[in-house]
Design a protein around this motif. Structure first.
Motif, mmCIF file in Angstrom:
data_model
loop_
_atom_site.group_PDB
_atom_site.id
_atom_site.type_symbol
_atom_site.label_atom_id
_atom_site.label_comp_id
_atom_site.label_asym_id
_atom_site.label_seq_id
_atom_site.Cartn_x
_atom_site.Cartn_y
_atom_site.Cartn_z
ATOM 1 N N MET A 1 -3.322 1.808 -8.916
ATOM 2 C CA MET A 1 -1.909 2.047 -9.116
ATOM 3 C C MET A 1 -1.080 0.844 -8.670
ATOM 4 O O MET A 1 -1.449 0.106 -7.767
ATOM 5 C CB MET A 1 -1.489 3.311 -8.354
ATOM 6 N N GLU A 2 0.044 0.679 -9.312
ATOM 7 C CA GLU A 2 0.892 -0.496 -9.082
ATOM 8 C C GLU A 2 1.562 -0.485 -7.719
ATOM 9 O O GLU A 2 1.772 -1.528 -7.105
ATOM 10 C CB GLU A 2 1.956 -0.532 -10.188
ATOM 11 N N ASN A 3 1.886 0.715 -7.211
ATOM 12 C CA ASN A 3 2.750 0.801 -6.031
ATOM 13 C C ASN A 3 2.233 1.870 -5.065
ATOM 14 O O ASN A 3 2.983 2.744 -4.634
ATOM 15 C CB ASN A 3 4.177 1.132 -6.483
ATOM 16 N N ALA A 4 0.927 1.796 -4.747
ATOM 17 C CA ALA A 4 0.302 2.827 -3.927
ATOM 18 C C ALA A 4 -0.328 2.238 -2.676
ATOM 19 O O ALA A 4 -0.739 1.071 -2.652
ATOM 20 C CB ALA A 4 -0.756 3.582 -4.736
ATOM 21 N N GLN A 5 -0.432 3.051 -1.649
ATOM 22 C CA GLN A 5 -1.088 2.665 -0.405
ATOM 23 C C GLN A 5 -1.994 3.795 0.054
ATOM 24 O O GLN A 5 -1.739 4.972 -0.230
ATOM 25 C CB GLN A 5 -0.055 2.344 0.675
#
Length: 252
Positions: free
Chosen positions: A218-222
């Motif tokens: 995913m582009e914007n996941a942690q």
């Protein structure tokens, strides 16, 4: 307890906190309900104390919501639409969304099918298993349909049967749900989810799969590993709550 009608079914939900506060929608896991997953472990209290408006749905087949016995009623796409309908019912244009286990899968489908409604995502108890699968679930359906727990020998089957019995669930509805709610999400579709996302999984969870492997798609996941917690115990972990609140605060 408030309720609403959608898709010819009645749904129960919990709604707490100021109507002017930022909303967060909570979607519980398989064989659980809004009380077991969110109220009893302290999530509702934690989030309302932090200033959020907390909405928690009882998924179809669970809790105080209606419980069809047909497997086709339980696709994650359908249950994601239930969650979207609740937001519409409450005139909420957009919310943070948090799901645990099956609820995480439903939350992902909600983000894919109704992206404008989702401000951020927290996936608890489900990592790369959302894409690669989480093992054999037919024995769990068999365990739910068995005459009694004494007839169940499969380890995971016994775990979920005990949980279903403890929550006084409709076992026939749950068996139908487990047959149809496991639709996988492709890597390509996971990459389409661009809202900020936290993926949290217990280090002793033998169901969910790696949180880091999912976050990498995913582009914007942690990712966050919930230390020393298995699938059943991770949901109420204090470090999970602390990390989730920090993540949500970052979205302000």
């Amino acid at each position: 307890m408030p309720d609403f009608y959608h898709d010819d079914l009645n749904f129960a939900f919990h709604d707490e906190g100021s109507r002017d506060a930022t909303p967060i929608l909570l979607i519980h896991g398989f064989a659980s309900n809004k009380r077991v997953n969110w109220v009893s472990p302290g999530w509702v209290q934690t989030l309302t104390d932090a200033g959020y408006r907390v909405i928690a749905i009882d998924n179809r087949g669970h809790g105080e919501s209606d419980k069809p016995h047909e497997p086709e009623a339980y696709t994650p796409e359908t249950m994601a639409d239930d969650a979207a309908a609740l937001l519409d019912h409450l005139d909420i244009r957009q919310a943070h969304v948090m799901g645990y286990s099956m609820g995480a899968r439903i939350s992902a489908f909600l983000a894919l099918r109704h992206p404008d409604k989702v401000k951020s995502l927290i996936f608890g108890g489900l990592g790369i298993g959302m894409v690669e699968g989480v093992g054999e679930w037919d024995p769990i359906a068999d365990a739910l349909l068995a005459p009694s727990l004494d007839d169940v020998t499969h380890e995971q089957g016994r775990t979920f049967r005990k949980f279903a019995d403890q929550t006084k669930s409709d076992r026939f509805a749950l068996a139908a749900c487990i047959k149809s709610s496991r639709t996988l999400i492709s890597k390509e579709d996971m990459a389409k989810i661009t809202v900020p996302t936290l993926v949290a999984v217990g280090t002793k969870d033998d169901i969910a799969g790696s949180p880091a492997a999912l976050a990498e798609l995913m582009e914007n996941a942690q990712a966050f590993e919930i230390e020393r917690r298995d699938h059943m115990l991770a949901v109420g972990d204090a470090s999970f709550k602390k990390t989730a609140l920090s993540f949500l605060n970052d979205q302000l």
